[in-house]
Design an enzyme around this catalytic site. Structure first.
Site, PDB file in Angstrom:
ATOM      1  N   CYS A   1     114.559 -64.916  60.331  1.00 60.92           N
ATOM      2  CA  CYS A   1     114.632 -63.737  61.192  1.00 60.92           C
ATOM      3  C   CYS A   1     113.929 -62.572  60.503  1.00 60.92           C
ATOM      4  CB  CYS A   1     116.092 -63.405  61.461  1.00 60.92           C
ATOM      5  SG  CYS A   1     116.348 -61.780  62.184  1.00 60.92           S
ATOM      6  N   GLU A   2     113.011 -61.922  61.189  1.00 63.90           N
ATOM      7  CA  GLU A   2     112.257 -60.839  60.569  1.00 63.90           C
ATOM      8  C   GLU A   2     113.084 -59.560  60.408  1.00 63.90           C
ATOM      9  OE1 GLU A   2     109.920 -58.729  64.295  1.00 63.90           O
ATOM     10  OE2 GLU A   2     108.902 -60.333  63.215  1.00 63.90           O
ATOM     11  N   HIS A   3     114.236 -59.506  61.033  1.00 64.16           N
ATOM     12  CA  HIS A   3     115.067 -58.303  60.944  1.00 64.16           C
ATOM     13  C   HIS A   3     115.927 -58.270  59.677  1.00 64.16           C
ATOM     14  CE1 HIS A   3     114.750 -58.404  65.585  1.00 64.16           C
ATOM     15  NE2 HIS A   3     113.753 -57.730  65.062  1.00 64.16           N
ATOM     16  N   HIS A   4     116.424 -59.453  59.249  1.00 69.77           N
ATOM     17  CA  HIS A   4     117.322 -59.489  58.093  1.00 69.77           C
ATOM     18  C   HIS A   4     116.870 -60.480  57.022  1.00 69.77           C
ATOM     19  CE1 HIS A   4     119.893 -58.158  61.530  1.00 69.77           C
ATOM     20  NE2 HIS A   4     120.239 -57.248  60.646  1.00 69.77           N
TER      21      HIS A   4
ATOM     22  N   GLN B   1     113.118 -65.319  67.822  1.00 69.83           N
ATOM     23  CA  GLN B   1     113.074 -66.560  68.592  1.00 69.83           C
ATOM     24  C   GLN B   1     112.263 -66.427  69.870  1.00 69.83           C
ATOM     25  OE1 GLN B   1     116.851 -68.582  68.932  1.00 69.83           O
ATOM     26  NE2 GLN B   1     116.262 -69.586  70.833  1.00 69.83           N
TER      27      GLN B   1
ATOM     28  N   HIS C   1     121.685 -68.454  64.673  1.00 68.85           N
ATOM     29  CA  HIS C   1     121.133 -67.374  63.855  1.00 68.85           C
ATOM     30  C   HIS C   1     122.145 -66.943  62.800  1.00 68.85           C
ATOM     31  CE1 HIS C   1     117.524 -66.196  66.374  1.00 68.85           C
ATOM     32  NE2 HIS C   1     118.134 -67.105  67.120  1.00 68.85           N
TER      33      HIS C   1
ATOM     34  N   CYS D   1     122.102 -64.398  61.048  1.00 69.81           N
ATOM     35  CA  CYS D   1     122.392 -62.963  61.110  1.00 69.81           C
ATOM     36  C   CYS D   1     123.579 -62.679  62.029  1.00 69.81           C
ATOM     37  CB  CYS D   1     121.160 -62.172  61.563  1.00 69.81           C
ATOM     38  SG  CYS D   1     120.519 -62.635  63.171  1.00 69.81           S
TER      39      CYS D   1
END
Length: 225
Positions: free
Chosen positions: A115-118, A156, A184, A186
């Protein structure tokens, strides 16, 4: 077989052998170049992980962490190796002329991404279907396309569309369908911490988007065990 036909056959075979060799040499060159780039960037990544561990309050000189920054740097390079690859690198000679106009489905392709956020994993299954337009692709190449785009920092929704668009551009089929079901971390390891949640995304192109019957057939077959 007369002499002229035999000569033409031998000539065609020689040309094919030359093209295959050229392709193999090109792939080897690209692999060597990518490995050299990774090696060049490795010290900076290792230093960054050392800094992160220290800022977390860890002692980077203790035995268990001595090589952790290097291992983490190499792991991150592997987990994002898709940035160095293209669909055309792996498709190569694996697209074939074939008079087949029925649906082709490869389902339950294992997928792992970050995941590019976390920067934590999400993973699950990918189901791919396409309706050929006089061309088919080696089935293992569909899994390789998933690998190329999943080995990047992702969300995703974008991953689903990138896989579908790549297949559509490479094969020019009558339609492409991609469904991803994933968990996920996250949402499991942090945040709302919902252990059993799954995220489902889909991209439908061409006839799969335009014709409900074709779309329903794909969805039914991809879920059928």
């Amino acid at each position: 077989m007369n002499g002229h036909s035999e000569f033409r056959c031998n000539n065609d075979f020689s040309e094919l052998a030359i093209e295959t060799k050229k392709s193999a040499v090109h792939r080897q060159h690209e692999t060597s170049r990518k490995e050299a780039e990774d090696e060049f960037r490795l010290p900076a990544l290792e230093a960054a992980y050392t800094s992160i561990l220290r800022e977390l309050g860890e002692d980077t000189d203790r035995q268990g962490l001595l090589r952790t920054p290097l291992r983490a740097a190499k792991a991150m390079q592997f987990l994002t190796k898709g940035y160095h690859e293209t669909v055309y690198d792996i498709l190569n000679d694996a697209i074939f002329d074939e008079d087949h106009d029925e649906m082709v489905i490869v389902k339950d392709i294992d997928m792992f991404s970050l995941c590019e956020h976390h920067l934590v994993p999400f993973f699950g299954k990918v189901h791919i279907g396409y309706l050929p337009n006089k061309k088919v692709v080696g089935l293992s190449k569909l899994a390789r396309i998933v690998e190329i785009y999943s080995r990047r920092l992702q969300v995703q929704e974008r991953l689903t569309k990138q896989i579908a668009m790549a297949i559509s551009e490479a094969l020019q089929p009558k339609g492409v369908a991609v469904v991803i079901e994933a968990a996920h971390m996250c949402m499991v390891m942090r945040g709302v911490q919902k252990m059993n949640s799954r995220t489902v995304t889909s991209t439908m192109l061409g006839v799969f988007r335009e014709d409900p019957k074709t779309r329903d057939e794909f969805l039914m077959l991809s879920k059928h065990t």
